[in-house]
Design a protein around this motif. Structure first.
Motif, PDB file in Angstrom:
ATOM      1  N   THR A 211       0.839  -1.194   0.000  1.00 32.21           N
ATOM      2  CA  THR A 211       0.000   0.000   0.000  1.00 32.21           C
ATOM      3  C   THR A 211       0.879   1.251   0.000  1.00 32.21           C
ATOM      4  OG1 THR A 211      -1.685  -1.162   1.297  1.00 32.21           O
ATOM      5  CG2 THR A 211      -1.833   1.236   1.235  1.00 32.21           C
ATOM      6  N   GLU A 212       0.549   2.220  -0.847  1.00 33.33           N
ATOM      7  CA  GLU A 212       1.306   3.469  -0.845  1.00 33.33           C
ATOM      8  C   GLU A 212       0.994   4.250   0.427  1.00 33.33           C
ATOM      9  OE1 GLU A 212       1.518   5.953  -4.283  1.00 33.33           O
ATOM     10  OE2 GLU A 212       1.041   4.292  -5.640  1.00 33.33           O
ATOM     11  N   LYS A 213       2.050   4.725   1.089  1.00 39.52           N
ATOM     12  CA  LYS A 213       1.864   5.428   2.354  1.00 39.52           C
ATOM     13  C   LYS A 213       0.969   6.662   2.188  1.00 39.52           C
ATOM     14  CE  LYS A 213       5.498   5.773   4.939  1.00 39.52           C
ATOM     15  NZ  LYS A 213       6.753   6.257   5.579  1.00 39.52           N
ATOM     16  N   ARG A 214       1.098   7.344   1.079  1.00 37.64           N
ATOM     17  CA  ARG A 214       0.315   8.568   0.885  1.00 37.64           C
ATOM     18  C   ARG A 214      -1.183   8.265   0.807  1.00 37.64           C
ATOM     19  NH1 ARG A 214      -1.214   9.316  -4.390  1.00 37.64           N
ATOM     20  NH2 ARG A 214      -0.234   7.981  -5.966  1.00 37.64           N
ATOM     21  N   TYR A 215      -1.520   7.042   0.403  1.00 37.18           N
ATOM     22  CA  TYR A 215      -2.930   6.662   0.348  1.00 37.18           C
ATOM     23  C   TYR A 215      -3.501   6.547   1.764  1.00 37.18           C
ATOM     24  CZ  TYR A 215      -7.104   3.847  -0.533  1.00 37.18           C
ATOM     25  OH  TYR A 215      -8.395   3.374  -0.553  1.00 37.18           O
ATOM     26  N   VAL A 216      -2.756   5.903   2.666  1.00 42.28           N
ATOM     27  CA  VAL A 216      -3.194   5.815   4.063  1.00 42.28           C
ATOM     28  C   VAL A 216      -3.217   7.211   4.684  1.00 42.28           C
ATOM     29  CG1 VAL A 216      -2.727   4.834   6.332  1.00 42.28           C
ATOM     30  CG2 VAL A 216      -2.255   3.478   4.282  1.00 42.28           C
ATOM     31  N   GLN A 217      -2.191   8.003   4.393  1.00 41.48           N
ATOM     32  CA  GLN A 217      -2.121   9.360   4.939  1.00 41.48           C
ATOM     33  C   GLN A 217      -3.314  10.207   4.485  1.00 41.48           C
ATOM     34  OE1 GLN A 217       1.799  10.322   3.480  1.00 41.48           O
ATOM     35  NE2 GLN A 217       2.764   9.913   5.461  1.00 41.48           N
ATOM     36  N   GLY A 218      -3.828   9.910   3.299  1.00 41.26           N
ATOM     37  CA  GLY A 218      -4.986  10.635   2.802  1.00 41.26           C
ATOM     38  C   GLY A 218      -6.226  10.425   3.659  1.00 41.26           C
ATOM     39  N   TRP A 219      -6.246   9.321   4.401  1.00 41.94           N
ATOM     40  CA  TRP A 219      -7.375   9.035   5.286  1.00 41.94           C
ATOM     41  C   TRP A 219      -7.242   9.743   6.633  1.00 41.94           C
ATOM     42  CZ3 TRP A 219     -12.017   6.762   4.735  1.00 41.94           C
ATOM     43  CH2 TRP A 219     -12.239   5.968   3.601  1.00 41.94           C
ATOM     44  N   LEU A 220      -6.050  10.170   6.994  1.00 40.82           N
ATOM     45  CA  LEU A 220      -5.822  10.694   8.345  1.00 40.82           C
ATOM     46  C   LEU A 220      -6.734  11.872   8.712  1.00 40.82           C
ATOM     47  CD1 LEU A 220      -1.942  10.346   8.645  1.00 40.82           C
ATOM     48  CD2 LEU A 220      -3.651   9.206  10.064  1.00 40.82           C
ATOM     49  N   PRO A 221      -6.879  12.900   7.850  1.00 38.86           N
ATOM     50  CA  PRO A 221      -7.772  13.999   8.229  1.00 38.86           C
ATOM     51  C   PRO A 221      -9.219  13.544   8.417  1.00 38.86           C
ATOM     52  CG  PRO A 221      -6.366  14.630   6.375  1.00 38.86           C
ATOM     53  CD  PRO A 221      -6.218  13.157   6.547  1.00 38.86           C
ATOM     54  N   ILE A 222      -9.678  12.628   7.557  1.00 45.97           N
ATOM     55  CA  ILE A 222     -11.055  12.136   7.645  1.00 45.97           C
ATOM     56  C   ILE A 222     -11.273  11.378   8.949  1.00 45.97           C
ATOM     57  CG2 ILE A 222     -12.776  10.618   6.580  1.00 45.97           C
ATOM     58  CD1 ILE A 222     -11.270  11.076   3.903  1.00 45.97           C
ATOM     59  N   VAL A 223     -10.373  10.449   9.226  1.00 47.59           N
ATOM     60  CA  VAL A 223     -10.497   9.621  10.420  1.00 47.59           C
ATOM     61  C   VAL A 223     -10.352  10.470  11.686  1.00 47.59           C
ATOM     62  CG1 VAL A 223      -9.424   7.729  11.709  1.00 47.59           C
ATOM     63  CG2 VAL A 223      -9.727   7.532   9.237  1.00 47.59           C
ATOM     64  N   ALA A 224      -9.413  11.411  11.658  1.00 53.06           N
ATOM     65  CA  ALA A 224      -9.213  12.270  12.829  1.00 53.06           C
ATOM     66  C   ALA A 224     -10.456  13.109  13.111  1.00 53.06           C
ATOM     67  CB  ALA A 224      -7.996  13.173  12.607  1.00 53.06           C
ATOM     68  N   ALA A 225     -11.045  13.683  12.068  1.00 52.52           N
ATOM     69  CA  ALA A 225     -12.241  14.514  12.249  1.00 52.52           C
ATOM     70  C   ALA A 225     -13.418  13.680  12.749  1.00 52.52           C
ATOM     71  CB  ALA A 225     -12.601  15.201  10.937  1.00 52.52           C
ATOM     72  N   ALA A 226     -13.593  12.486  12.182  1.00 48.44           N
ATOM     73  CA  ALA A 226     -14.691  11.613  12.621  1.00 48.44           C
ATOM     74  C   ALA A 226     -14.497  11.180  14.071  1.00 48.44           C
ATOM     75  CB  ALA A 226     -14.775  10.394  11.706  1.00 48.44           C
ATOM     76  N   GLN A 227     -13.260  10.955  14.458  1.00 58.49           N
ATOM     77  CA  GLN A 227     -12.976  10.510  15.820  1.00 58.49           C
ATOM     78  C   GLN A 227     -13.248  11.596  16.859  1.00 58.49           C
ATOM     79  OE1 GLN A 227     -12.421   7.449  16.514  1.00 58.49           O
ATOM     80  NE2 GLN A 227     -12.006   7.648  18.710  1.00 58.49           N
TER      81      GLN A 227
END
Length: 249
Positions: A211-227
């Motif tokens: 998995t490309e790291k930037r793809y996982v990193q792209g989820w970080l703002p979404i997951v952080a905001a939802a959390q």
């Protein structure tokens, strides 16, 4: 054997009573959340290849709800990491392999991760209108998968038995969706305690899965905001930091 306290937090205490583990919630804790945790656990506990302590009962006494499950003799992976710092990389590799195995499963009766995330983003009052729109737009563009996601996967939720079997507990946030969202959540959880371990985890997962790291990193703002919607004070500062880390495209 008298009932023994295993762990506690502001909202719950976990006790051992012989072969049973009893999670007792504080008075006034939402009934729906208790029943949801029991239901999610029941739906994953019989999936082939996973070790999940079985739910045995749900009850209420003196206004306090509780979930009783099988007690697993062992130590959490977090305890093992703390006791054996020289073996952290080995333990981390086992944890990543276990998460990859979880993601290989399907559990179609669970809620969809994307729908849960949309609700959380829409309900989070700390987000301004532009940030909410950007996050929802980014979420809509993410690939839609149906992999089993734990939602709170970290070393303290993994019990290692004497025979080495790894049992996963606390499935209250389980859903079906994109595995990289689950990885982003684990990365944030690890970052709360140790940024180096978090980076080790991210590198290891991406290398093992291609998995490309930037793809996982792209989820970080979404997951952080939802959390943020879960209102956990100990997470608030880190989550707010991550919400705007990456520019939206």
């Amino acid at each position: 054997m008298a009932k023994q306290l295993i762990s506690s937090s502001e909202t719950k205490c976990v006790y051992r009573d012989g072969d049973l583990a009893i999670k007792e919630f504080c008075e006034g804790f939402p009934k729906a959340e208790v029943l949801n945790e029991a239901l999610c656990t029941a739906r994953v506990e019989d999936l082939p290849g996973l070790h999940v302590p079985k739910v045995l009962s749900v009850s209420v006494m003196d206004g306090k709800w509780s979930i009783t499950r099988e007690f697993i003799e062992g130590k959490t992976l977090q305890q093992l990491m703390d006791e054996n710092p020289d073996k952290v990389q080995e333990y981390m590799e086992q944890m990543v392999d276990l998460q990859i195995d979880i993601h290989s499963k399907a559990c179609p009766l669970l809620n969809k991760l994307k729908e849960k995330t949309i609700r959380a983003l829409q309900e989070e009052e700390q987000l301004d209108a532009n940030t909410r729109y950007d996050l929802l737009t980014r979420l809509d563009g993410m690939p839609k998968h149906t992999k089993l996601c734990h939602g709170d996967f970290e070393p303290s939720n993994i019990i290692v038995a004497a025979d080495g079997a790894m049992y996963v507990v606390d499935w209250v946030h389980a859903s079906q969706g994109n595995a990289s969202a689950d990885v982003a959540r684990t990365y944030l959880l690890l970052s709360l305690k140790d940024a180096k371990k978090a980076d080790m985890y991210m590198d290891m997962f991406c290398e093992k899965t291609g998995t490309e790291k930037r793809y996982v990193q792209g989820w970080l703002p979404i997951v952080a905001a939802a959390q943020l919607a879960k209102k956990r004070p100990e997470e608030k500062e880190l989550l707010e930091k991550w919400v705007n880390v990456f520019p939206y495209e």
